[in-house]
Scaffold this motif. Structure first.
Motif, PDB file in Angstrom:
ATOM      1  N   ILE A  11       0.919  -1.259   0.070  1.00  0.00           N
ATOM      2  CA  ILE A  11      -0.096  -0.060  -0.013  1.00  0.00           C
ATOM      3  C   ILE A  11       0.907   1.107  -0.040  1.00  0.00           C
ATOM      4  O   ILE A  11       1.723   1.192   0.938  1.00  0.00           O
ATOM      5  N   CYS A  12       0.624   2.207  -0.863  1.00  0.00           N
ATOM      6  CA  CYS A  12       1.597   3.454  -0.981  1.00  0.00           C
ATOM      7  C   CYS A  12       0.890   4.420  -0.040  1.00  0.00           C
ATOM      8  O   CYS A  12      -0.259   4.866   0.063  1.00  0.00           O
ATOM      9  N   VAL A  13       1.815   4.582   1.111  1.00  0.00           N
ATOM     10  CA  VAL A  13       1.631   5.531   2.005  1.00  0.00           C
ATOM     11  C   VAL A  13       1.796   6.919   1.796  1.00  0.00           C
ATOM     12  O   VAL A  13       1.349   7.876   2.515  1.00  0.00           O
ATOM     13  N   THR A  14       2.294   7.230   0.491  1.00  0.00           N
ATOM     14  CA  THR A  14       2.263   8.648   0.306  1.00  0.00           C
ATOM     15  C   THR A  14       1.291   9.344  -0.751  1.00  0.00           C
ATOM     16  O   THR A  14       1.302  10.332  -1.054  1.00  0.00           O
ATOM     17  N   CYS A  15       0.368   8.375  -1.183  1.00  0.00           N
ATOM     18  CA  CYS A  15      -0.795   8.553  -1.985  1.00  0.00           C
ATOM     19  C   CYS A  15      -1.520   9.833  -1.521  1.00  0.00           C
ATOM     20  O   CYS A  15      -1.651   9.909  -0.526  1.00  0.00           O
ATOM     21  N   ARG A  16      -1.939  10.756  -2.402  1.00  0.00           N
ATOM     22  CA  ARG A  16      -2.866  11.966  -1.943  1.00  0.00           C
ATOM     23  C   ARG A  16      -3.545  12.274  -3.161  1.00  0.00           C
ATOM     24  O   ARG A  16      -3.095  12.143  -4.114  1.00  0.00           O
ATOM     25  N   GLU A  53       6.698   3.724  -0.427  1.00  0.00           N
ATOM     26  CA  GLU A  53       6.563   5.343  -0.676  1.00  0.00           C
ATOM     27  C   GLU A  53       6.527   5.323  -2.429  1.00  0.00           C
ATOM     28  O   GLU A  53       7.486   5.215  -3.027  1.00  0.00           O
ATOM     29  N   CYS A  54       5.351   5.509  -3.100  1.00  0.00           N
ATOM     30  CA  CYS A  54       5.059   5.396  -4.422  1.00  0.00           C
ATOM     31  C   CYS A  54       5.195   4.176  -5.176  1.00  0.00           C
ATOM     32  O   CYS A  54       6.196   3.337  -5.126  1.00  0.00           O
ATOM     33  N   MET A  55       4.265   3.890  -6.014  1.00  0.00           N
ATOM     34  CA  MET A  55       4.285   2.943  -6.976  1.00  0.00           C
ATOM     35  C   MET A  55       3.702   3.345  -8.199  1.00  0.00           C
ATOM     36  O   MET A  55       3.450   2.800  -9.325  1.00  0.00           O
ATOM     37  N   SER A  56       4.178   4.610  -8.559  1.00  0.00           N
ATOM     38  CA  SER A  56       3.885   5.322  -9.833  1.00  0.00           C
ATOM     39  C   SER A  56       2.638   5.659 -10.370  1.00  0.00           C
ATOM     40  O   SER A  56       2.367   5.406 -11.489  1.00  0.00           O
ATOM     41  N   GLY A  57       1.646   5.459  -9.420  1.00  0.00           N
ATOM     42  CA  GLY A  57       0.175   5.761  -9.663  1.00  0.00           C
ATOM     43  C   GLY A  57      -0.337   6.708  -9.106  1.00  0.00           C
ATOM     44  O   GLY A  57      -1.388   7.051  -8.876  1.00  0.00           O
ATOM     45  N   CYS A  58       0.505   7.948  -8.930  1.00  0.00           N
ATOM     46  CA  CYS A  58       0.212   9.057  -8.179  1.00  0.00           C
ATOM     47  C   CYS A  58      -0.900   9.789  -8.561  1.00  0.00           C
ATOM     48  O   CYS A  58      -1.668  10.328  -7.630  1.00  0.00           O
ATOM     49  N   ASP A  59      -1.249   9.907 -10.007  1.00  0.00           N
ATOM     50  CA  ASP A  59      -2.419  10.520 -10.473  1.00  0.00           C
ATOM     51  C   ASP A  59      -3.723   9.710 -10.061  1.00  0.00           C
ATOM     52  O   ASP A  59      -4.852  10.167 -10.361  1.00  0.00           O
ATOM     53  N   CYS A  70      -5.888   6.162  -4.138  1.00  0.00           N
ATOM     54  CA  CYS A  70      -4.864   5.513  -3.729  1.00  0.00           C
ATOM     55  C   CYS A  70      -4.412   4.274  -4.401  1.00  0.00           C
ATOM     56  O   CYS A  70      -5.294   3.679  -5.133  1.00  0.00           O
ATOM     57  N   THR A  71      -3.186   3.875  -4.313  1.00  0.00           N
ATOM     58  CA  THR A  71      -2.817   2.760  -4.817  1.00  0.00           C
ATOM     59  C   THR A  71      -2.519   1.392  -3.957  1.00  0.00           C
ATOM     60  O   THR A  71      -2.006   1.703  -2.831  1.00  0.00           O
ATOM     61  N   VAL A  72      -2.701   0.296  -4.396  1.00  0.00           N
ATOM     62  CA  VAL A  72      -2.528  -0.909  -3.709  1.00  0.00           C
ATOM     63  C   VAL A  72      -2.255  -2.011  -4.595  1.00  0.00           C
ATOM     64  O   VAL A  72      -2.713  -2.016  -5.814  1.00  0.00           O
TER      65      VAL A  72
HETATM   66  S1  FES Z   1       2.413   8.602  -4.391  1.00  0.00           S
HETATM   67 FE1  FES Z   1       1.125   6.846  -4.379  1.00  0.00          FE
HETATM   68  S2  FES Z   1       1.675   5.944  -6.116  1.00  0.00           S
HETATM   69 FE2  FES Z   1       2.985   7.739  -5.937  1.00  0.00          FE
END
Ligand code: FES
Length: 131
Positions: free
Chosen positions: A15-20, A58-64, A67-69
């Motif tokens: 789970i990406c903890v930096t998604c916003r 921290e980030c899975m390149s789905g930032c746009d 949330c990404t899982v």
């Molecule tokens: S910040 Fe979550 S995928 Fe980039």
């Protein structure tokens, strides 16, 4: 006779903890962190926790598409899901999905069999590595 410690988990729920959300201020609490913490609270007592590790990344390149899982496991396709809301429903569904994935011989997750929050929003399905 000593008791053997459990084997380490063979599958991982990432789970990406930096998604916003788009446009959220950088110092705002991250939706990804909220989702991760909700899943972690359930994972602590989850019967399948010895099969599926929880990994905050921290980030899975789905930032746009926050949330990404993601899910990964040996010999199975890896999945990256996006557009997940940081809700208790999503958290519980993520563990249900991970249990399905770990129990499957192929790791293929058919849309109609996935928990409702995960029937849409696949960003990637990556084949398993070849020997
Ligand atoms: S910040 Fe979550 S995928 Fe980039």
């Amino acid at each position: 006779m000593s008791e053997q410690p459990p084997s380490p988990p063979t599958h991982t729920l990432h789970i990406c903890v930096t998604c916003r959300p788009k446009g959220a201020p950088p110092d705002a609490v991250r939706d990804g962190r909220l989702l991760f913490e909700a899943v972690a609270a359930l994972h602590a007592d989850w019967p399948e926790r010895h099969q599926v590790a929880l990994n905050g990344v921290e980030c899975m390149s789905g930032c746009d598409r926050a949330c990404t899982v993601a899910l990964s496991g040996p010999g199975k396709p890896s999945y990256l899901f996006c557009d997940k809301a940081p809700t208790p429903e999503t958290a519980a569904a993520a563990l249900d999905l991970a249990a399905q994935y770990a129990a499957s011989d192929t790791g293929v997750l058919m849309r109609g069999e996935r928990p409702a929050p995960f029937r849409s929003g696949i960003l990637a399905k990556i084949p398993p590595s070849t020997p």
